[in-house]
Design an enzyme around this catalytic site. Structure first.
Site, PDB file in Angstrom:
ATOM      1  N   ARG A 159      50.127  49.286  43.623  1.00  0.00           N
ATOM      2  CA  ARG A 159      50.618  48.898  42.300  1.00  0.00           C
ATOM      3  C   ARG A 159      51.585  49.927  41.728  1.00  0.00           C
ATOM      4  NH1 ARG A 159      45.881  45.616  40.798  1.00  0.00           N
ATOM      5  NH2 ARG A 159      46.169  44.567  38.804  1.00  0.00           N
TER       6      ARG A 159
ATOM      7  N   LYS B 261      46.779  35.818  43.480  1.00  0.00           N
ATOM      8  CA  LYS B 261      46.674  36.655  44.690  1.00  0.00           C
ATOM      9  C   LYS B 261      45.254  36.586  45.258  1.00  0.00           C
ATOM     10  CE  LYS B 261      47.893  40.610  42.753  1.00  0.00           C
ATOM     11  NZ  LYS B 261      48.225  40.255  41.369  1.00  0.00           N
TER      12      LYS B 261
ATOM     13  N   ARG C 285      42.012  31.744  32.896  1.00  0.00           N
ATOM     14  CA  ARG C 285      41.203  32.038  34.086  1.00  0.00           C
ATOM     15  C   ARG C 285      39.720  32.251  33.760  1.00  0.00           C
ATOM     16  NH1 ARG C 285      43.516  36.605  37.978  1.00  0.00           N
ATOM     17  NH2 ARG C 285      43.152  37.991  36.238  1.00  0.00           N
TER      18      ARG C 285
ATOM     19  N   ARG D 105      36.650  37.320  32.721  1.00  0.00           N
ATOM     20  CA  ARG D 105      36.811  38.768  32.817  1.00  0.00           C
ATOM     21  C   ARG D 105      37.131  39.348  31.444  1.00  0.00           C
ATOM     22  NH1 ARG D 105      40.822  40.023  37.783  1.00  0.00           N
ATOM     23  NH2 ARG D 105      41.453  41.617  36.300  1.00  0.00           N
TER      24      ARG D 105
ATOM     25  N   ARG E  74      48.765  44.391  30.364  1.00  0.00           N
ATOM     26  CA  ARG E  74      48.803  44.359  31.831  1.00  0.00           C
ATOM     27  C   ARG E  74      50.174  43.906  32.324  1.00  0.00           C
ATOM     28  NH1 ARG E  74      43.817  40.799  32.926  1.00  0.00           N
ATOM     29  NH2 ARG E  74      44.341  40.952  35.129  1.00  0.00           N
TER      30      ARG E  74
END
Ligand code: AMP
Length: 227
Positions: A89, A13, A128, A162, A173
Site C-alpha cells: 500500500r 479485492k 458493505r 466493519r 481511507r
C-alpha cells in the site's frame, strides 16, 4: 503463481482474492484481515494502537506490515504461490516486496489492478457488510443476499459491518489511498507483468476478466520457458 490485487478500498479485492484462492489452490493473504485478527486476539499495546490506526482509516507502519508479510510468505503453504490483498500500500512496501520475491523465489509477481471510479468507491464501501459466521461479503446496493437477511453460503442471519466502513473513515481511507497507494499503482503500471481490469460489472464478470489476464500471463511464462 504469485498475484498482487491492487485497487482502492472497496473495489472487491477481497472477494476476487477468495475466488482466485479457490481456483488456483493458493492462499489468500489479506493484510487487513491479518491485522483485524491480531487486534481481536491480543491485549498488547501494539494491538491497541493498531486498532486505533485502523479505526481512523490511517495506514499501519511499514515496518510492522513488512514483518507480517515476510513471515507469512515464508510459510509452507505459500511455496506454490499466494494472492496478496491490501499489500503493498506504499512505495516502501512495493520495493521491499519486489526484492523479497526475487531473492526468495527468483520469480516475478503478477499485478492486477481493479479499476473503479472514486464515486463508486464510497458507495461500495458504505454498502458493505458480511456474515458474522462464514465471512461472506455482501453489499446493500450491489450484492445483497438472495433472500434478504439470510446468508447465501451458510444460512446465518447474523451480519456485521466493519467499524472502519463508516462515512467519515471512508473519506479518510480514500484520501490515504490517493496519497500513498496511488503511487504504487504508477510504480507497477509500466512493468510487463501489470494488468488493468475495468472493475465495473458484477462479481462473476470481474472474475472472468481477471482469469483471462491470469491465463494470458501463464501463457507468456510458458512461452518464455520454451525459448
Ligand atoms: P483492508 O481490509 O485492506 O481495507 O485494511 C484495513 C486497514 O488495515 C487499513 O485501512 C489500514 O489501516 C490497515 N492496513 C491493511 N493493509 C495495510 C498495509 N499494507 N499497510 C498499512 N496498513 C494496512
Amino acid at each position: 503463481m504469485k498475484i498482487i490485487l491492487l485497487g482502492a478500498p472497496g473495489v472487491g479485492k477481497g472477494t476476487q482474492a477468495k475466488l482466485l484462492s479457490k481456483k488456483y489452490h493458493i492462499p489468500h493473504l489479506s493484510t487487513g484481515e491479518i491485522l483485524r485478527d491480531f487486534v481481536a486476539n491480543s491485549r498488547s499495546r501494539l494491538a491497541h494502537d493498531t486498532k486505533e490506526t485502523i479505526d481512523q482509516g490511517r495506514l499501519v507502519g511499514d515496518d510492522l506490515i513488512i514483518q507480517i508479510i515476510q513471515d507469512r510468505i515464508q510459510q509452507d503453504d505459500c511455496k506454490q504461490g499466494f494472492i496478496l490483498d491490501g499489500f503493498p500500500r506504499t512505495l516502501v512496501q512495493a520495493k521491499m516486496l519486489d526484492e523479497l520475491i526475487y531473492k526468495q523465489h527468483r520469480d516475478v509477481i503478477l499485478v492486477i489492478n481493479i479499476d473503479v471510479s472514486m464515486e463508486d468507491i464510497v458507495k461500495r464501501i458504505s454498502g458493505r457488510f458480511s456474515c458474522r459466521k462464514c465471512g461472506k461479503v455482501y453489499n446493500h446496493y450491489l450484492l445483497p443476499p438472495t433472500i434478504q437477511g439470510i446468508c447465501n453460503e451458510c444460512g446465518s442471519t447474523d451480519f456485521i459491518k466493519r467499524e472502519d466502513d463508516n462515512e467519515e473513515v471512508i473519506r479518510n481511507r480514500v484520501a490515504v489511498y490517493k496519497e500513498y497507494t496511488a503511487p504504487v499503482l504508477e510504480y507497477y503500471r509500466t512493468k510487463a507483468n501489470f494488468y488493468n481490469i475495468d472493475g465495473r460489472g458484477d462479481v462473476n464478470q470481474i472474475a472472468d476478466k481477471i482469469n483471462l489476464q491470469v491465463l494470458r500471463h501463464q501463457n507468456i511464462k510458458e512461452a518464455a520457458k520454451e525459448m
